[in-house]
Design an enzyme around this catalytic site. Structure first.
Site, PDB file in Angstrom:
ATOM      1  N   GLY A   1       7.152   0.653   4.858  1.00  0.00           N
ATOM      2  CA  GLY A   1       7.989  -0.169   3.986  1.00  0.00           C
ATOM      3  C   GLY A   1       7.856   0.202   2.519  1.00  0.00           C
ATOM      4  N   CYS A   2       6.659   0.537   2.105  1.00  0.00           N
ATOM      5  CA  CYS A   2       6.416   0.873   0.705  1.00  0.00           C
ATOM      6  C   CYS A   2       7.040   2.220   0.340  1.00  0.00           C
ATOM      7  CB  CYS A   2       4.922   0.849   0.406  1.00  0.00           C
ATOM      8  SG  CYS A   2       4.215  -0.792   0.669  1.00  0.00           S
ATOM      9  N   THR A   3       7.061   3.127   1.280  1.00  0.00           N
ATOM     10  CA  THR A   3       7.717   4.415   1.059  1.00  0.00           C
ATOM     11  C   THR A   3       9.223   4.231   0.945  1.00  0.00           C
ATOM     12  OG1 THR A   3       5.938   5.647   2.114  1.00  0.00           O
ATOM     13  CG2 THR A   3       8.115   6.698   2.075  1.00  0.00           C
TER      14      THR A   3
ATOM     15  N   ALA B   1       9.893   2.650  -2.454  1.00  0.00           N
ATOM     16  CA  ALA B   1       9.730   3.627  -3.543  1.00  0.00           C
ATOM     17  C   ALA B   1      10.934   4.556  -3.615  1.00  0.00           C
ATOM     18  CB  ALA B   1       8.444   4.425  -3.359  1.00  0.00           C
TER      19      ALA B   1
ATOM     20  N   ALA C   1       0.831  -1.216   0.000  1.00  0.00           N
ATOM     21  CA  ALA C   1       0.000   0.000   0.000  1.00  0.00           C
ATOM     22  C   ALA C   1       0.862   1.261   0.000  1.00  0.00           C
ATOM     23  CB  ALA C   1      -0.920   0.017   1.213  1.00  0.00           C
TER      24      ALA C   1
END
Length: 183
Positions: free
Chosen positions: A67-69, A72, A62
């Protein structure tokens, strides 16, 4: 005792979340979906992108989560390295396109596109669904060659090695060596 059992069950689910991704050697399922690059929406088709060179396709749970930030930012920082290898990157999550418009600018730094898989068809076709939260993608990275074959797959909820591993796989492939990235 109940808390300990619950933690063991959760730990087992969490550790087995990475068992089902499409294996190396598989044909990469083609897809077309809405993507955002620098806050601008366009239609992304994997087959069209593969005509330009290899593609690193990564799934993440998401937008705007910790973690996704991190992931990215890592992919954005490595964009020039991917370009030097003739490759492009695309991130895919279940987020809607309006969320991804913001994420593509702030966290992807307008360096690579992120695509919406709101109906989860893409993540399901790649067997990249979280085992313990099936409405979300697992953190899985694939390296796909221009002939549409998956030459590398890496699953780990920890975002730390996705960029390094996919770059190494591309370097090996480009050098004509067997892909030998340790997971």
């Amino acid at each position: 005792m109940k808390n300990r059992i619950a933690m063991l069950v959760f730990g087992t689910l969490f550790s087995t979340a990475a068992l089902a991704a499409l294996p190396v050697g598989s044909a990469a399922p083609d897809f077309t979906t809405q993507a955002s690059l620098g806050g601008k929406v366009y239609s992304y088709t994997l087959a069209e992108e593969l005509k330009k060179g290899p593609v690193v396709l990564y799934f993440y749970p998401a937008a705007f989560t910790k973690g996704c930030t991190i992931e990215a930012h890592d992919f954005a920082d490595a964009t020039d390295k991917y370009k030097a290898l003739g490759a492009t990157v695309i991130g895919v999550s279940k987020d809607d396109i309006s969320t991804l418009n913001k994420f593509s600018v702030s966290e992807c730094r307008s360096k690579f596109p992120v695509a919406s898989d709101a109906d989860q068809k893409i993540m399901k076709s790649y067997d990249a669904v979280l085992a313990f939260k099936t409405s979300m993608a697992d953190r899985v990275s694939f390296v796909i060659t221009p002939d549409g074959k998956i030459i590398y797959e890496y699953q780990a909820l920890n975002p730390d090695k996705h960029v390094a591993n996919t770059l190494k796989a591309l370097e090996d492939w480009k050098a004509g060596k067997p892909v030998s990235v340790a997971n």
